[in-house]
Design a protein around this motif. Structure first.
Motif, PDB file in Angstrom:
ATOM      1  N   ILE A 178       0.449   5.313   0.279  1.00 49.93           N
ATOM      2  CA  ILE A 178      -0.481   6.391   0.609  1.00 49.93           C
ATOM      3  C   ILE A 178       0.158   7.700   0.182  1.00 49.93           C
ATOM      4  O   ILE A 178       1.271   8.018   0.603  1.00 49.93           O
ATOM      5  CB  ILE A 178      -0.788   6.406   2.120  1.00 49.93           C
ATOM      6  CG1 ILE A 178      -1.419   5.067   2.531  1.00 49.93           C
ATOM      7  CG2 ILE A 178      -1.692   7.586   2.479  1.00 49.93           C
ATOM      8  CD1 ILE A 178      -1.533   4.879   4.027  1.00 49.93           C
ATOM      9  N   VAL A 193       3.547  -0.715   4.175  1.00 47.01           N
ATOM     10  CA  VAL A 193       2.946   0.579   3.856  1.00 47.01           C
ATOM     11  C   VAL A 193       4.022   1.645   3.698  1.00 47.01           C
ATOM     12  O   VAL A 193       4.963   1.710   4.489  1.00 47.01           O
ATOM     13  CB  VAL A 193       1.967   1.007   4.982  1.00 47.01           C
ATOM     14  CG1 VAL A 193       1.358   2.359   4.694  1.00 47.01           C
ATOM     15  CG2 VAL A 193       0.882  -0.041   5.176  1.00 47.01           C
ATOM     16  N   ALA A 207      -2.909   5.061   7.383  1.00 49.96           N
ATOM     17  CA  ALA A 207      -1.685   4.318   7.691  1.00 49.96           C
ATOM     18  C   ALA A 207      -1.775   3.723   9.097  1.00 49.96           C
ATOM     19  O   ALA A 207      -1.374   2.580   9.323  1.00 49.96           O
ATOM     20  CB  ALA A 207      -0.473   5.233   7.571  1.00 49.96           C
ATOM     21  N   VAL A 230       0.854  -1.186   0.000  1.00 53.58           N
ATOM     22  CA  VAL A 230       0.000   0.000   0.000  1.00 53.58           C
ATOM     23  C   VAL A 230       0.888   1.233   0.000  1.00 53.58           C
ATOM     24  O   VAL A 230       1.812   1.340   0.808  1.00 53.58           O
ATOM     25  CB  VAL A 230      -0.904   0.038   1.260  1.00 53.58           C
ATOM     26  CG1 VAL A 230      -1.757   1.293   1.284  1.00 53.58           C
ATOM     27  CG2 VAL A 230      -1.766  -1.211   1.351  1.00 53.58           C
ATOM     28  N   LEU A 270      -3.592   0.559   9.278  1.00 57.37           N
ATOM     29  CA  LEU A 270      -2.894  -0.588   8.687  1.00 57.37           C
ATOM     30  C   LEU A 270      -1.686  -1.070   9.503  1.00 57.37           C
ATOM     31  O   LEU A 270      -1.012  -2.018   9.101  1.00 57.37           O
ATOM     32  CB  LEU A 270      -2.444  -0.232   7.268  1.00 57.37           C
ATOM     33  CG  LEU A 270      -3.571   0.039   6.277  1.00 57.37           C
ATOM     34  CD1 LEU A 270      -3.013   0.562   4.965  1.00 57.37           C
ATOM     35  CD2 LEU A 270      -4.392  -1.212   6.045  1.00 57.37           C
TER      36      LEU A 270
END
Length: 96
Positions: A27, A48, A38, A25, A41
C-alpha cells in the motif's frame, strides 16, 4: 562523492532490500485510505507493507488543524472494522 553518486547508491540499497522481503500487498501511502485498507487486511492471509514518505505520528502527538471529510458509508465501515474502537476515536468529531 557527488550528489548523483549518492542517489545511485541509495537506489541500489533500496532495490537490494526489496529483493530480501516480498509482500502480497503493498500500500502506497499511510493516509486515511491506505491505513484503513491495511486495517481491513489485518486478519487475512496476505502479508502487507505500507510505504509512507513521512514518519507516522503517534496517536498521542499534537493534532493538526487538518480536516478530512468522511461520508456516512465510510464512517459505518470504520465502526464495523474497529477503526473507531481505538484512541483514534477521540480525534473524530463533527465539523461545520
Amino acid at each position: 562523492m557527488n550528489q548523483r553518486g549518492k542517489a545511485k547508491n541509495k537506489q541500489a540499497v533500496t532495490q537490494q532490500d526489496s529483493e530480501l522481503e516480498k509482500f502480497d500487498v503493498v500500500i502506497i501511502g499511510g493516509g486515511i485510505v491506505g491505513l484503513c485498507f491495511a486495517n481491513e487486511l489485518i486478519n487475512s492471509d496476505f502479508s502487507v507493507a505500507i510505504i509512507e514518505r513521512y514518519e507516522l505520528a503517534s496517536i498521542n502527538d499534537q493534532t493538526s488543524c487538518r480536516v478530512s471529510a468522511i461520508n456516512r458509508s465510510a464512517l459505518k465501515r470504520f465502526h464495523q472494522t474497529g477503526v473507531l474502537d481505538s484512541p483514534l476515536a477521540q480525534r473524530v468529531c463533527r465539523y461545520e
